[in-house]
Design a protein around this motif. Sequence first.
Motif, mmCIF file in Angstrom:
data_model
loop_
_atom_site.group_PDB
_atom_site.id
_atom_site.type_symbol
_atom_site.label_atom_id
_atom_site.label_comp_id
_atom_site.label_asym_id
_atom_site.label_seq_id
_atom_site.Cartn_x
_atom_site.Cartn_y
_atom_site.Cartn_z
ATOM 1 N N SER A 108 0.825 -1.215 0.000
ATOM 2 C CA SER A 108 0.000 0.000 0.000
ATOM 3 C C SER A 108 0.857 1.262 0.000
ATOM 4 N N GLN A 109 2.066 1.161 0.536
ATOM 5 C CA GLN A 109 2.939 2.344 0.588
ATOM 6 C C GLN A 109 3.471 2.767 -0.781
ATOM 7 N N GLN A 110 3.278 1.921 -1.803
ATOM 8 C CA GLN A 110 3.754 2.271 -3.142
ATOM 9 C C GLN A 110 2.798 3.246 -3.835
ATOM 10 N N PHE A 111 1.611 3.465 -3.254
ATOM 11 C CA PHE A 111 0.578 4.232 -3.957
ATOM 12 C C PHE A 111 -0.002 5.340 -3.082
ATOM 13 N N ASP A 112 -0.589 6.361 -3.749
ATOM 14 C CA ASP A 112 -1.155 7.495 -3.015
ATOM 15 C C ASP A 112 -2.665 7.347 -2.817
ATOM 16 N N ARG A 113 -3.207 6.186 -3.164
ATOM 17 C CA ARG A 113 -4.633 5.913 -2.967
ATOM 18 C C ARG A 113 -4.765 4.414 -2.763
ATOM 19 N N PRO A 114 -5.975 3.937 -2.453
ATOM 20 C CA PRO A 114 -6.089 2.494 -2.218
ATOM 21 C C PRO A 114 -5.657 1.704 -3.448
ATOM 22 N N VAL A 115 -5.149 0.500 -3.230
ATOM 23 C CA VAL A 115 -4.695 -0.345 -4.326
ATOM 24 C C VAL A 115 -5.481 -1.659 -4.288
ATOM 25 N N ILE A 116 -5.843 -2.110 -5.500
ATOM 26 C CA ILE A 116 -6.566 -3.387 -5.591
ATOM 27 C C ILE A 116 -5.609 -4.462 -6.080
ATOM 28 N N VAL A 117 -5.521 -5.554 -5.332
ATOM 29 C CA VAL A 117 -4.726 -6.706 -5.755
ATOM 30 C C VAL A 117 -5.706 -7.792 -6.190
ATOM 31 N N HIS A 118 -5.500 -8.321 -7.409
ATOM 32 C CA HIS A 118 -6.447 -9.337 -7.892
ATOM 33 C C HIS A 118 -5.700 -10.594 -8.324
ATOM 34 N N HIS A 119 -6.467 -11.657 -8.619
ATOM 35 C CA HIS A 119 -5.914 -12.943 -9.031
ATOM 36 C C HIS A 119 -4.999 -13.574 -7.973
ATOM 37 N N TYR A 120 -5.568 -13.808 -6.812
ATOM 38 C CA TYR A 120 -4.838 -14.514 -5.742
ATOM 39 C C TYR A 120 -4.797 -16.012 -6.077
ATOM 40 N N PRO A 121 -3.804 -16.722 -5.569
ATOM 41 C CA PRO A 121 -3.777 -18.174 -5.760
ATOM 42 C C PRO A 121 -5.066 -18.781 -5.205
ATOM 43 N N ALA A 122 -5.688 -19.645 -5.985
ATOM 44 C CA ALA A 122 -6.995 -20.186 -5.607
ATOM 45 C C ALA A 122 -6.950 -20.942 -4.275
ATOM 46 N N GLU A 123 -5.824 -21.573 -3.973
ATOM 47 C CA GLU A 123 -5.752 -22.389 -2.740
ATOM 48 C C GLU A 123 -5.931 -21.575 -1.464
ATOM 49 N N VAL A 124 -5.489 -20.315 -1.467
ATOM 50 C CA VAL A 124 -5.594 -19.530 -0.239
ATOM 51 C C VAL A 124 -6.944 -18.825 -0.129
ATOM 52 N N LYS A 125 -7.801 -19.013 -1.127
ATOM 53 C CA LYS A 125 -9.069 -18.292 -1.104
ATOM 54 C C LYS A 125 -10.274 -19.214 -0.887
ATOM 55 N N ALA A 126 -11.446 -18.610 -0.679
ATOM 56 C CA ALA A 126 -12.634 -19.364 -0.300
ATOM 57 C C ALA A 126 -13.166 -20.235 -1.443
ATOM 58 N N PHE A 127 -13.961 -21.238 -1.055
ATOM 59 C CA PHE A 127 -14.456 -22.243 -2.017
ATOM 60 C C PHE A 127 -15.366 -21.661 -3.096
ATOM 61 N N ARG A 154 -12.573 -19.521 -10.577
ATOM 62 C CA ARG A 154 -11.168 -19.468 -11.029
ATOM 63 C C ARG A 154 -11.099 -18.893 -12.427
ATOM 64 N N ASP A 155 -9.957 -18.313 -12.736
ATOM 65 C CA ASP A 155 -9.762 -17.749 -14.068
ATOM 66 C C ASP A 155 -9.572 -18.893 -15.067
ATOM 67 N N GLU A 156 -10.360 -18.901 -16.124
ATOM 68 C CA GLU A 156 -10.261 -19.999 -17.101
ATOM 69 C C GLU A 156 -8.878 -20.049 -17.741
ATOM 70 N N LYS A 157 -8.281 -18.868 -17.962
ATOM 71 C CA LYS A 157 -6.984 -18.824 -18.652
ATOM 72 C C LYS A 157 -5.832 -19.246 -17.749
ATOM 73 N N GLU A 158 -5.920 -18.931 -16.485
ATOM 74 C CA GLU A 158 -4.881 -19.373 -15.540
ATOM 75 C C GLU A 158 -5.580 -19.904 -14.282
ATOM 76 N N PRO A 159 -6.018 -21.166 -14.331
ATOM 77 C CA PRO A 159 -6.904 -21.722 -13.293
ATOM 78 C C PRO A 159 -6.284 -21.849 -11.903
ATOM 79 N N GLN A 160 -4.988 -21.621 -11.806
ATOM 80 C CA GLN A 160 -4.411 -21.654 -10.452
ATOM 81 C C GLN A 160 -4.750 -20.379 -9.668
ATOM 82 N N TYR A 161 -5.309 -19.374 -10.391
ATOM 83 C CA TYR A 161 -5.687 -18.123 -9.730
ATOM 84 C C TYR A 161 -7.200 -17.956 -9.642
ATOM 85 N N ALA A 162 -7.639 -17.404 -8.517
ATOM 86 C CA ALA A 162 -9.066 -17.123 -8.325
ATOM 87 C C ALA A 162 -9.373 -15.715 -8.835
#
Length: 431
Positions: free
Chosen positions: A310-329, A333-341
């Motif tokens: 968050s310190q890299q930016f002057d406003r809120p930052v959105i992080v997307h495409h987390y590894p599917a294993e660490v996220k809820a059921f 998942r992304d069809e193109k890269e299914p290891q990411y949610a």
Amino acid sequence: MAQNIRISEVAQYEGKEVTLKGWVYNVRSSGKLRFILVRDGSETIQCVVFKKDVSEASFAAADALTLESSLSVTGVVAADKRSPLGFEIQVKEIEAIQIAREYPISKKEHGTDFLMDHRHLWLRSKRQHAILRIRHQIIHAAREFFDNRDFILVDSPIFTPNAAEGTSTLFETDYFGSKAYLTQSGQLYAEAGAMAFGKAYCFGPTFRAEKSKTRRHLTEFWMIEPEAAFFDLDDDMRLAEDFVEHLVQSVLKNRRKELETLERNIGKLETVNAPFPKIHYNEAVEILKKNGSEFIPGDDFGAADETIISQQFDRPVIVHHYPAEVKAFYMKRDEKEPQYALAMDMLAPEGYGEIIGGSQREDDYDTLLQRLKEHNLPEEAFKWYLDLRKYGSVPHSGFGLGIERTVAWITGIKHIRETIPYPRLIQRLYP
RNA sequence: UCCGGCGUGGCUCAAUCGGCAGAGCGGGUGACUGUUAAUCACUAGGUUGUAGGUUCAAGUCCUACCGCCGGAGCCA
């Protein structure tokens, strides 16, 4: 007969006689003069009592006042340069309603634990007024935002029949002989709302029984959760950034005085305009590597990692495409890269942490059923939820925003416990 | 659950190397015609978290326990 007014309205009554009803914020005296700071919840004003100007009974009443005594004051509104408000009251008559006993909260500093034990009284202080007024503004702006975009309020239940997502520890309670749990999220029900109304949101208290002991955690907190049919992850992120921009701008516009009371650095809020930076999980990992974090790729971010990002930016930052294993059921998942949610988190600036967590939801019946099994969740309890994928399933997305973390960030206060009237923490159930 | 810190009048804190328990605020009494957490004078207020130990002597050192605070993990 003088008119009853609120202190916030005094400017309209300059030179006129008015009656104020409120409480004693402070008393000072000097010879035959009494200075009584009166607050009524809207503002605070100094009332000046000259012995020669009032009856003996009124002066005696003024003399007997203690901190937080309730009273009624009648006098003339006079402009005065020495007053922070610009006005003071030249008292003609004063009447005590109740003489307060020795007030526990003095004008000198106190420790947090003592103040929290007296939270019901602490709410009367200037700083708490500023924080809670901003909280009020944020909640008002949040409802306004979704209402103006055709979202329908469809609240989720607080008692739930099962330990839903299986991730966090829940509060268990006896429900007429069977077990019930206090909700940890209204999201699954909000999805049903979205399938009914197209766009829906829920807003209510949420409960987590984790023994978290940090400045960012409460066991009971408020969350607002929009859910929209036909929204993909990009739509979801755009909704989230517009939403947070609206909250901040609404506070800047309507609660500037309160921000100043709290000595908030307003410049750091003024930059909060959409679009926000949006980075892939892998980009976030790169940032961490460059900044010497011991982060292990594949994990979720820790508190220190979130601060670095968050310190890299002057406003809120959105992080997307987390590894599917660490996220809820329920996350798709992304069809193109299914290891990411198709998941996203919004991190507030200045190290305030995650204020939003959201995702596109899995909308395919068979896939969702498979995920439930992988997570060892009871299929029977999710029968109704699976129904949403059986009867006209559509792509849909949503997110949850934690009100208290948002209030902490916007007000700039360090600890979340002051952002809610009665915080519930592991060691705090009173008052 | 783990790591670190702190427990002294109502509140916030001090007490040097182990050597008479103190201050400010708040309370009470009084003075003061412009105070801004008013000021000034006087005054009351203590089983130093609990239990044990070392010592001529413990607020201070040691052990255990209790309570609280901060952080980690989990998450909003």
